[in-house]
Design an enzyme around this catalytic site. Structure first.
Site, PDB file in Angstrom:
ATOM      1  N   ASN A 274      -2.662   0.255  -4.102  1.00  0.00           N
ATOM      2  CA  ASN A 274      -2.425  -0.927  -3.281  1.00  0.00           C
ATOM      3  C   ASN A 274      -2.755  -2.186  -4.059  1.00  0.00           C
ATOM      4  OD1 ASN A 274      -5.173  -2.163  -2.161  1.00  0.00           O
ATOM      5  ND2 ASN A 274      -5.391   0.068  -2.190  1.00  0.00           N
TER       6      ASN A 274
ATOM      7  N   GLY B 280      -5.637  -4.958  14.698  1.00  0.00           N
ATOM      8  CA  GLY B 280      -4.549  -4.697  15.633  1.00  0.00           C
ATOM      9  C   GLY B 280      -3.224  -4.453  14.954  1.00  0.00           C
ATOM     10  N   GLY B 281      -3.251  -3.810  13.794  1.00  0.00           N
ATOM     11  CA  GLY B 281      -2.030  -3.555  13.050  1.00  0.00           C
ATOM     12  C   GLY B 281      -1.177  -2.463  13.666  1.00  0.00           C
TER      13      GLY B 281
ATOM     14  N   SER C  76       0.857  -1.180   0.000  1.00  0.00           N
ATOM     15  CA  SER C  76       0.000   0.000   0.000  1.00  0.00           C
ATOM     16  C   SER C  76       0.894   1.230   0.000  1.00  0.00           C
ATOM     17  CB  SER C  76      -0.913   0.011   1.229  1.00  0.00           C
ATOM     18  OG  SER C  76      -1.745   1.158   1.229  1.00  0.00           O
TER      19      SER C  76
ATOM     20  N   HIS D 104     -20.333  12.275   3.097  1.00  0.00           N
ATOM     21  CA  HIS D 104     -20.790  13.419   3.894  1.00  0.00           C
ATOM     22  C   HIS D 104     -20.454  14.756   3.227  1.00  0.00           C
ATOM     23  CE1 HIS D 104     -16.662  12.642   5.383  1.00  0.00           C
ATOM     24  NE2 HIS D 104     -16.585  13.954   5.527  1.00  0.00           N
TER      25      HIS D 104
ATOM     26  N   HIS E  25       2.484  12.177  -1.399  1.00  0.00           N
ATOM     27  CA  HIS E  25       2.029  13.555  -1.234  1.00  0.00           C
ATOM     28  C   HIS E  25       3.142  14.488  -1.717  1.00  0.00           C
ATOM     29  CE1 HIS E  25      -1.593  12.561   1.016  1.00  0.00           C
ATOM     30  NE2 HIS E  25      -0.888  11.787   1.827  1.00  0.00           N
TER      31      HIS E  25
ATOM     32  N   HIS F 223      -2.324   7.250  -4.841  1.00  0.00           N
ATOM     33  CA  HIS F 223      -2.496   6.134  -3.914  1.00  0.00           C
ATOM     34  C   HIS F 223      -2.606   4.853  -4.733  1.00  0.00           C
ATOM     35  CE1 HIS F 223      -5.500   3.269  -2.190  1.00  0.00           C
ATOM     36  NE2 HIS F 223      -4.635   3.290  -1.191  1.00  0.00           N
TER      37      HIS F 223
END
Length: 309
Positions: free
Chosen positions: A116, A266-267, A100, A183, A104, A114
């Site tokens: 992955n 839990g990465g 991944s 949103h 920027h 981006h």
């Protein structure tokens, strides 16, 4: 997903080797393009099993921040973000690996990118393994250049072309729909490719498609970065870049499945949140000046378009 496709035995070592080589080649190319800074590498282990290598380039000449991660983790139960569309797999153990990345650039004239490529195996004693590929790449410009958008999508189409005429339109549409900030009622950028649950053609062809997408990323992005990275800009353009980066943050923290998967499994938090920009801003009730380049971005680029026409 097709049950027939699961008769194939996936070559997990081959996938891991490819993903690591993809990470290496992308980091090498980005270091060359920046011409100043190098990637810092952190090797890490996950308590639940597995680990990865995180590479981040900070404060470069042209790249304000770039992160390229490889991870290969396992666990006793698939997180909710991975089973939202496949609840029948919720009680299975899993192995997940992927690369991944997010870039920027410093200049507002150069877009954020981006990408992955990921591979999942869901396992349960007494049942065949269920595996699939997912991934894609997408582009988030701050100032719109039509020739850049056309090049990006032509390269995405070229990555898909050997696998069928319907592949690019399907995954282009999926990308437009996925990278939508509900949103805000706006798209995050100009899209690209987004695919998931790829396994129906069998392992070899599915893996070949995932490799094609991964191998086309640099061809899609580097010509744009080279063209835009040294273009002049001022305070107005920088302010707009930071404002639009706020939208990027909102999407990643509210909707992004990869971020949610990392948090739910839990990465390593530093690796999960490396995709966030180093600086961003939020402005109350901002509206673009009529006829400005900023308005053009919102009205002409941040909505689904057929860029190949």
């Amino acid at each position: 997903m097709s049950d027939a496709s699961q008769q194939d035995t996936p070559d997990i070592d081959a996938v891991e080797n490819y993903l690591k080589s993809l990470q290496d080649s992308i980091c090498e190319a980005l270091e060359k393009e920046d011409g100043w800074e190098k990637f810092r590498e952190d090797l890490w282990d996950r308590d639940g099993g597995g680990g990865g290598r995180t590479r981040v380039l900070d404060r470069g000449r042209h790249l304000e921040k770039a992160g390229v991660n490889f991870s290969h983790v396992q666990g006793d139960r698939l997180p909710p973000s991975a089973t939202a569309t496949r609840p029948e797999l919720a009680d299975r153990k899993f192995r997940a690996m992927g690369v991944s990345l997010v870039i920027h650039p410093k200049s507002p004239m150069a877009p954020t990118a981006h990408a992955n490529i990921r591979f999942f195996v869901a396992q349960r004693d007494g049942s065949p393994d269920v595996w699939w590929f997912g991934g894609g790449f997408d582009l988030t410009p701050y100032y719109g250049f039509e020739e850049d958008a056309v090049h990006w999508h032509r390269t995405a189409e070229a990555a898909c072309r050997p696998f069928g005429e319907d592949v690019y339109p399907r995954y282009k549409k999926a990308c437009d729909e996925y990278f939508f900030i509900k949103h805000r009622n706006e798209n995050r950028g100009i899209g690209g490719l987004f695919f998931d649950d790829v396994n129906e053609a069998g392992f070899d062809r599915s893996f070949a498609f995932a490799r094609s997408v991964g191998d086309h990323f640099l061809a899609a992005y580097l010509p744009i970065l080279r063209k835009r990275k040294q273009e002049p800009f001022g305070g107005r353009e920088r302010d707009f870049q930071l404002y639009r980066r706020g939208r990027y943050v909102e999407f990643n923290l509210v909707y992004d499945r990869g971020t949610l998967f990392g948090l739910q499994s839990g990465g390593r938090i530093e690796s999960i949140l490396m995709s966030l920009p180093p600086m961003a801003k939020w402005v109350y009730d901002w509206n673009p000046e009529p006829g400005s380049p900023e308005e053009k971005l919102v009205t002409e680029f941040l909505r689904p378009r057929d860029w190949l026409q």
